[in-house]
Write an enzyme that holds these catalytic residues in place. Structure first.
Site, PDB file in Angstrom:
ATOM      1  N   LYS A  40       0.843  -1.203   0.000  1.00 37.53           N
ATOM      2  CA  LYS A  40       0.000   0.000   0.000  1.00 37.53           C
ATOM      3  C   LYS A  40       0.878   1.253   0.000  1.00 37.53           C
ATOM      4  CE  LYS A  40      -0.356  -0.458   4.996  1.00 37.53           C
ATOM      5  NZ  LYS A  40      -1.123  -1.049   6.106  1.00 37.53           N
ATOM      6  N   TYR A 270      14.692  30.783   7.141  1.00 39.96           N
ATOM      7  CA  TYR A 270      13.467  31.461   7.591  1.00 39.96           C
ATOM      8  C   TYR A 270      13.422  31.562   9.112  1.00 39.96           C
ATOM      9  CZ  TYR A 270      11.415  30.831   2.918  1.00 39.96           C
ATOM     10  OH  TYR A 270      11.150  30.868   1.582  1.00 39.96           O
TER      11      TYR A 270
HETATM   12  C1  LIG Z   1      -0.201  -1.869   6.795  1.00 41.40           C
HETATM   13  C2  LIG Z   1      -0.710  -3.179   7.204  1.00 41.40           C
HETATM   14  C3  LIG Z   1       0.147  -4.294   7.249  1.00 41.40           C
HETATM   15  C4  LIG Z   1       1.645  -4.186   7.086  1.00 41.40           C
HETATM   16  O1  LIG Z   1       2.181  -3.589   8.247  1.00 41.40           O
HETATM   17  P1  LIG Z   1       3.776  -3.512   8.556  1.00 41.40           P
HETATM   18  O2  LIG Z   1       3.815  -3.074   9.977  1.00 41.40           O
HETATM   19  O3  LIG Z   1       4.338  -2.477   7.635  1.00 41.40           O
HETATM   20  O4  LIG Z   1       4.341  -4.856   8.327  1.00 41.40           O
HETATM   21  C5  LIG Z   1      -0.426  -5.523   7.507  1.00 41.40           C
HETATM   22  N1  LIG Z   1      -1.743  -5.653   7.727  1.00 41.40           N
HETATM   23  C6  LIG Z   1      -2.601  -4.612   7.733  1.00 41.40           C
HETATM   24  C7  LIG Z   1      -4.039  -4.826   8.001  1.00 41.40           C
HETATM   25  C8  LIG Z   1      -2.105  -3.337   7.485  1.00 41.40           C
HETATM   26  O5  LIG Z   1      -2.943  -2.290   7.498  1.00 41.40           O
END
Ligand SMILES: *Cc1c(COP(=O)(O)O)cnc(C)c1O
Length: 382
Positions: A40, A270
């Site tokens: 994702k 800044y």
């Molecule tokens: C993002 C997510 C993962 C992966 O998480 P990591 O901590 O990056 O391994 C797995 N399962 C769900 C439901 C998630 O939202």
């Protein structure tokens, strides 16, 4: 002509490291488990399409995504891969798309199940679903005690709905042993009930990166690593994670633009928050918060130049920031600067950058902005 020489701020992604990280995780969890790689948020900033293609050739079994656009990008690189949407579908159009593209969706309520059954019927197709169980995360999912009745209801909706699996998400795997044990106990109790009723599902899973590191007896038949795949180990209050030899796949780089000597008393950037305590040599760098280098880390952050740590002085601006190079010889315009990654014998990790910014490595990776071109190196780079 390659544009690489004129990039001012870029990310290099080592595909070989990514493949090795996946192999390490495979070795740890065993051949009999499925690895559902979580890609994702543009594969945690690494570039979803490239990373998905590479993982398809490196031994992943399935993908986890947050939305259907990400699922679409995976489909564009390879048909037929199992993809689970980790977010829930909230419109009719999402349901139709998911069903037509054979994306597995997650379900928390009987109303969602009925909506999918209805849509599947009108399309003359089957919806692939997994039941999400809320054992303590509180985000999506059915309460554990209500999960079995929901599953029974869903099974009655076959063949419009095909139940592919059941899963939960750990809320504090790297921090809280007791809380995690309780979550896993609820999930195991549900699986036991299912087994008693001879209900056997393709996918049973609970562990993202934290679970893989700290709950290696609770991997069920599938794991969902995100951060670990990219070579970063989540840290928390718990100690003694399983040992994995991971290598960060991403490095984040920019250049020195201007080098100059400044007198004591001169202020920088800044808000003139920094005043030179003595004569100094400073370098202007070609990265800022517009590239995803968090402004909040002004006054704390460091970068590598010629393999030496250099503090950032004054406020980080949108496109530029200023580093102290008084202690580094021969710094010149055009020199490469490492924001995240290795240079010489020094390394700055995403976790360290996250500490300076008061956040977590996940957010550091996913905030590297669109302006930053991704360059792929290593095995099968394209
Ligand atoms: C993002 C997510 C993962 C992966 O998480 P990591 O901590 O990056 O391994 C797995 N399962 C769900 C439901 C998630 O939202």
């Amino acid at each position: 002509m390659s544009l690489h020489p004129i990039y001012r701020c870029w990310a290099e992604i080592d595909l070989h490291a990514l493949r090795e990280n996946l192999a390490q995780i495979r070795h740890q969890v065993g051949e009999n488990k499925r690895i559902m790689t979580v890609v994702k948020a543009d594969a945690y900033g690494h570039g979803l399409k490239e990373i998905a293609s590479h993982l398809m050739n490196s031994g992943t079994n399935a993908f986890g995504v947050a939305n259907l656009i990400e699922a679409h990008d995976i489909r564009s690189r390879g048909a037929g891969w199992p993809v689970l949407m980790l977010g829930d579908c909230c419109t009719q159009e999402e349901r139709e798309y998911a069903i037509c593209q054979h994306i597995m969706v997650n379900i928390s309520t009987v109303e969602e199940a009925q909506a999918f059954a209805h849509t599947a019927e009108s399309l003359g197709k089957t919806a692939l679903v997994q039941v999400k169980v809320d054992t303590g995360m509180g985000r999506l999912g059915v309460e554990s005690k209500d999960a079995f009745p929901l599953i029974q209801n869903i099974l009655k909706l076959a063949p419009l709905i095909q139940l592919k699996g059941v899963f939960t998400h750990l809320a504090a795997a790297e921090d809280d042993t007791a809380f995690t044990a309780n979550q896993l106990e609820q999930f195991r109790a549900l699986l036991a009930t299912l087994a008693q009723h001879s209900i056997h599902l393709d996918y049973t899973h609970a562990s993202s990166s934290g679970g893989i590191l700290f709950e290696d007896n609770s991997l069920f038949n599938t794991v969902r690593p995100g951060l670990l795949i990219y070579g970063i180990t989540p840290t928390g209050a718990r100690t003694n994670p399983v040992k994995l030899q991971l290598k960060p796949a991403l490095s984040f780089r920019c250049r020195v633009s201007l080098v100059k000597n400044i007198p004591a008393g001169k202020t920088l950037s800044y808000g003139h928050t920094f005043t030179a305590p003595r004569p100094m040599r400073v370098a202007t760098l070609t990265a800022g918060y517009g590239d995803g280098y968090h402004r909040i880390s002004s006054g704390r952050a460091q970068v590598l130049i010629h393999g030496v740590r250099c503090p950032i002085l004054g406020r980080i601006t949108m496109d530029q920031m200023i580093a102290d190079v008084s202690h580094v010889n021969h710094v010149a315009s055009g020199d490469e600067v490492v924001l995240i990654g290795q240079q010489g014998r020094e390394e700055i990790t995403a976790t360290q950058v996250a500490e300076w910014a008061g956040t977590i490595p996940w957010e550091i990776l996913t905030s590297i902005s669109y302006r930053v071109r991704r360059i792929y190196t290593g095995a099968n780079a394209s």
